[in-house]
Design a protein around this motif. Structure first.
Motif, PDB file in Angstrom:
ATOM      1  N   UNK A   1      -8.734  -1.794   7.934  1.00  0.00           N
ATOM      2  CA  UNK A   1      -7.304  -2.026   7.718  1.00  0.00           C
ATOM      3  C   UNK A   1      -7.033  -2.396   6.264  1.00  0.00           C
ATOM      4  N   UNK A   2      -7.865  -3.275   5.693  1.00  0.00           N
ATOM      5  CA  UNK A   2      -7.703  -3.608   4.286  1.00  0.00           C
ATOM      6  C   UNK A   2      -7.899  -2.407   3.378  1.00  0.00           C
ATOM      7  N   UNK A   3      -8.871  -1.549   3.710  1.00  0.00           N
ATOM      8  CA  UNK A   3      -9.094  -0.335   2.906  1.00  0.00           C
ATOM      9  C   UNK A   3      -7.896   0.607   3.012  1.00  0.00           C
ATOM     10  N   UNK A   4      -7.328   0.724   4.220  1.00  0.00           N
ATOM     11  CA  UNK A   4      -6.158   1.590   4.384  1.00  0.00           C
ATOM     12  C   UNK A   4      -4.957   1.079   3.606  1.00  0.00           C
ATOM     13  N   UNK A   5      -4.754  -0.236   3.582  1.00  0.00           N
ATOM     14  CA  UNK A   5      -3.636  -0.805   2.820  1.00  0.00           C
ATOM     15  C   UNK A   5      -3.822  -0.572   1.329  1.00  0.00           C
ATOM     16  N   UNK A   6      -5.040  -0.750   0.837  1.00  0.00           N
ATOM     17  CA  UNK A   6      -5.303  -0.473  -0.581  1.00  0.00           C
ATOM     18  C   UNK A   6      -5.123   1.006  -0.897  1.00  0.00           C
ATOM     19  N   UNK A   7      -5.482   1.864   0.049  1.00  0.00           N
ATOM     20  CA  UNK A   7      -5.313   3.304  -0.171  1.00  0.00           C
ATOM     21  C   UNK A   7      -3.845   3.657  -0.342  1.00  0.00           C
ATOM     22  N   UNK A   8      -2.981   3.127   0.521  1.00  0.00           N
ATOM     23  CA  UNK A   8      -1.549   3.415   0.414  1.00  0.00           C
ATOM     24  C   UNK A   8      -0.973   2.867  -0.886  1.00  0.00           C
ATOM     25  N   UNK A   9      -1.369   1.653  -1.256  1.00  0.00           N
ATOM     26  CA  UNK A   9      -0.852   1.072  -2.499  1.00  0.00           C
ATOM     27  C   UNK A   9      -1.331   1.846  -3.723  1.00  0.00           C
ATOM     28  N   UNK A  10      -2.583   2.297  -3.717  1.00  0.00           N
ATOM     29  CA  UNK A  10      -3.110   3.053  -4.855  1.00  0.00           C
ATOM     30  C   UNK A  10      -2.374   4.383  -5.009  1.00  0.00           C
ATOM     31  N   UNK A  11      -2.115   5.039  -3.888  1.00  0.00           N
ATOM     32  CA  UNK A  11      -1.357   6.293  -3.956  1.00  0.00           C
ATOM     33  C   UNK A  11       0.060   6.053  -4.470  1.00  0.00           C
TER      34      UNK A  11
END
Length: 599
Positions: A407-417
């Motif tokens: 979940x933390x990786x997915x949140x960082x992925x969305x923010x990075x995009x």
């Protein structure tokens, strides 16, 4: 009037003739010795045992809170001082007026190099230091080195700042490796003190069930990282209450800045060379540094006075007695374990994301858009949200352990995009709320990442002989990632985001593949921990002639010596697990000699 009899009989006093108690035993000189010096008649052994282990559990909680508070104060002082120091030294007027031609920018560059480059060699010495000093004393020594770095800022010269920065770089990995090891050990101790009855029934030779300490580990890691992430907010107090009063507004500092966010290049390209509206008095600077020094000294006292030992003395001796050459080699041998190899991308991303939050996002998006005077508030939003979100690590009590980390990786992925396609306008406060929301969400992802990784390592590697090696590898890879960010500071923002994005995708895929292998029952290849060598010079009770040895131990030792002196030759079958079998380190620490677990 007759005298009233005393409330309590006096021991040894002669009573009246024929005066006996209800059971027929005489008082006074005729009373049996057991009644005079024996146990208290209302003594409840089970209740006393329960109270004893309750005090032990409270002691473990005290250790966790003290270590968490000590780490928070240490890192908060370090970040706050470094941030204030770099801003003051950046100002051209401040350098010329106070330091003249001393070459302060060159000193700062060498200081940053010492902090970022020195940890690259930490894999060579960190396990040796932890085994030599012990986990608690390594924490105390590392916190003391951080305090040394703070003290050198009273006299800012090349021969004070640069050596202290190198020493600080050497202490970074040992500090956080020993912290991770310490919190994991406290969870195992809390399990032992909470299930002492089961331990008594199973006997000291039996290990606890695998993963039994996991619930306590989740709780303790959530507590530790809730405290730790507060350090990012505490580090901004010198900026908010002192330095912000001396800063120019954004119209002056950002006058020549043309692009921000995804369109920026390097770190604040075009930023004004003067950022101080007025130079702070030396007396005020000394007061601020004295407060920071006092806080660093308080952190040392917390670790020294309130943190108990992570291991019993016999366990510490066994951990050191495997041989210093083996201690040096074992971090490299653990690379054979496929679990660690699959987690290495996550270790690297864990270093990338926290440095990007403090430099790439805070400077390239925050300061570039809303000015240097709002940098502190952005980092406060990041630290407070990360501290509050660390409690989300407790979801692992009910959900699969992969959920918080993914979940933390997915949140960082969305923010990075999102950051990849966003370029805020310089000197514009119109979209400042977006920056605060992004900083808070990034803090949530950081909290899930840190708590998830530390908890996962504590669950996968619960053997006390391995924990310092595993956490050393974890924090060493983080240090390598921070060094890579230091080398790529001048890259365009889109290149930094692309590296962050690729590392994140590879880390998530590698971690999910590791979990799949574990579900399929693939056995990891772990290096064998050598048995402790018991003839250690300096420890009297480990020598062959032991004056504290009991008669039973002596007879057993004589039997074993005769068994070892038997002529060597082929044996018809496997060696039985008898009393002469050499116990494994865990059994030696507990004083038993049960069946040895294969490593």
């Amino acid at each position: 009037m007759e005298a009233e009899p005393p409330l309590y009989p006096v021991a040894g006093a002669a009573g009246l003739p024929g005066d006996e108690d209800r059971l027929g035993a005489a008082d006074g000189c005729e009373a049996p010795l057991d009644e005079l010096v024996g146990a208290y008649p209302n003594y409840n052994e089970e209740e006393e045992e329960r109270r004893y282990y309750r005090r032990k559990r409270l002691g473990v909680l005290k250790n966790v809170l003290a270590a968490s508070a000590g780490g928070t104060l240490t890192y908060g002082v370090y970040l706050g001082l470094l941030q204030m120091q770099l801003i003051l030294h950046y100002d051209e007027t401040y350098r010329e007026v106070k330091y003249g031609n001393m070459g302060l920018p060159d000193i700062d560059s060498k200081m940053l190099m010492g902090i970022n480059v020195t940890p690259i060699a930490a894999l060579l010495y960190t396990p040796v230091l932890i085994r030599f000093f012990g986990t608690k004393w390594m924490m105390f020594l590392a916190v003391g080195i951080y305090a040394l770095f703070v003290s050198t800022n009273y006299w800012e010269r090349y021969y004070t700042l640069v050596p202290s920065a190198v020493a600080l770089g050497m202490a970074i990995v040992p500090l956080w490796a020993s912290m991770g090891n310490y919190i994991t050990r406290m969870s195992q101790k809390y399990y032992e003190y909470s299930h002492y009855k089961e331990q008594d029934e199973q006997g000291p030779q039996r290990r606890p069930p695998r993963g039994s300490h996991a619930p306590y580990l989740l709780v303790f890691q959530a507590i530790f990282y809730s405290f730790f992430h507060l350090s990012f907010a505490c580090a901004q107090l010198p900026m908010i209450y002192f330095l912000n009063h001396y800063l120019y507004d954004l119209n002056h500092t950002l006058y020549n800045v043309q692009s921000c966010g995804a369109n920026s290049h390097g770190i604040l390209n075009g930023f004004n060379k003067t950022v101080l509206l007025a130079l702070p008095r030396s007396r005020n600077l000394i007061v601020v540094e004295s407060v920071l020094m006092a806080v660093a000294f308080l952190a040392m006292l917390l670790v020294l006075g309130l943190c108990g030992a992570a291991y019993r003395p016999t366990e510490e001796i066994d951990l050191r007695s495997v041989g210093w050459g083996n201690i040096f080699q074992l971090p490299f041998k653990h690379v054979r374990d496929f679990r660690l190899r699959h987690l290495v991308p996550f270790f690297i991303f864990s270093g990338f994301e926290v440095v990007f939050a403090c430099t790439g996002f805070a400077l390239g998006y925050g300061v570039c858009s809303v000015g240097l005077e709002r940098l502190a508030y952005l980092l406060v939003a990041y630290g407070l949200s990360a501290s509050a979100a660390s409690v989300l690590g407790l979801l692992g009590l009910w959900l699969p352990r992969s959920v918080p980390l993914v979940t933390g990786a997915g949140l960082h992925l969305l923010l990075t995009l999102g950051l990849f396609f966003w370029a805020p306008v310089p000197r514009s406060l119109q979209h400042s709320w977006v920056l605060y929301v992004a900083a808070a969400l990034w803090g949530v992802g950081s909290a899930l990442n840190k708590t998830g990784l530390s908890t996962l390592l504590g669950i996968l590697y619960e053997d006390k002989e391995r924990q310092d090696f595993i956490f050393t590898i974890y924090h060493w890879w983080q240090a390598v990632a921070i060094f890579m960010v230091y080398l790529g500071a001048s890259l365009p923002m889109k290149a930094k985001l692309a590296v962050l994005l690729v590392t994140l995708v590879v880390a998530a895929a590698s971690y999910l593949r590791m979990e799949r292998k574990l579900r399929q029952g693939v056995a990891p290849r772990q290096p064998r921990i050598p048995r402790p060598q018991h003839k250690v010079r300096g420890y009297r009770y480990l020598e062959q002639e032991n004056s504290d040895e009991s008669d039973a131990d002596g007879e057993r030792g004589g039997d074993c010596a005769r068994a070892e002196a038997a002529p060597a030759g082929p044996r018809p079958g496997p060696e039985p697990a008898g009393p002469c079998r050499r116990p494994c380190p865990y059994e030696q620490a507990l004083g038993g000699d049960g069946p040895e677990e294969e490593l």
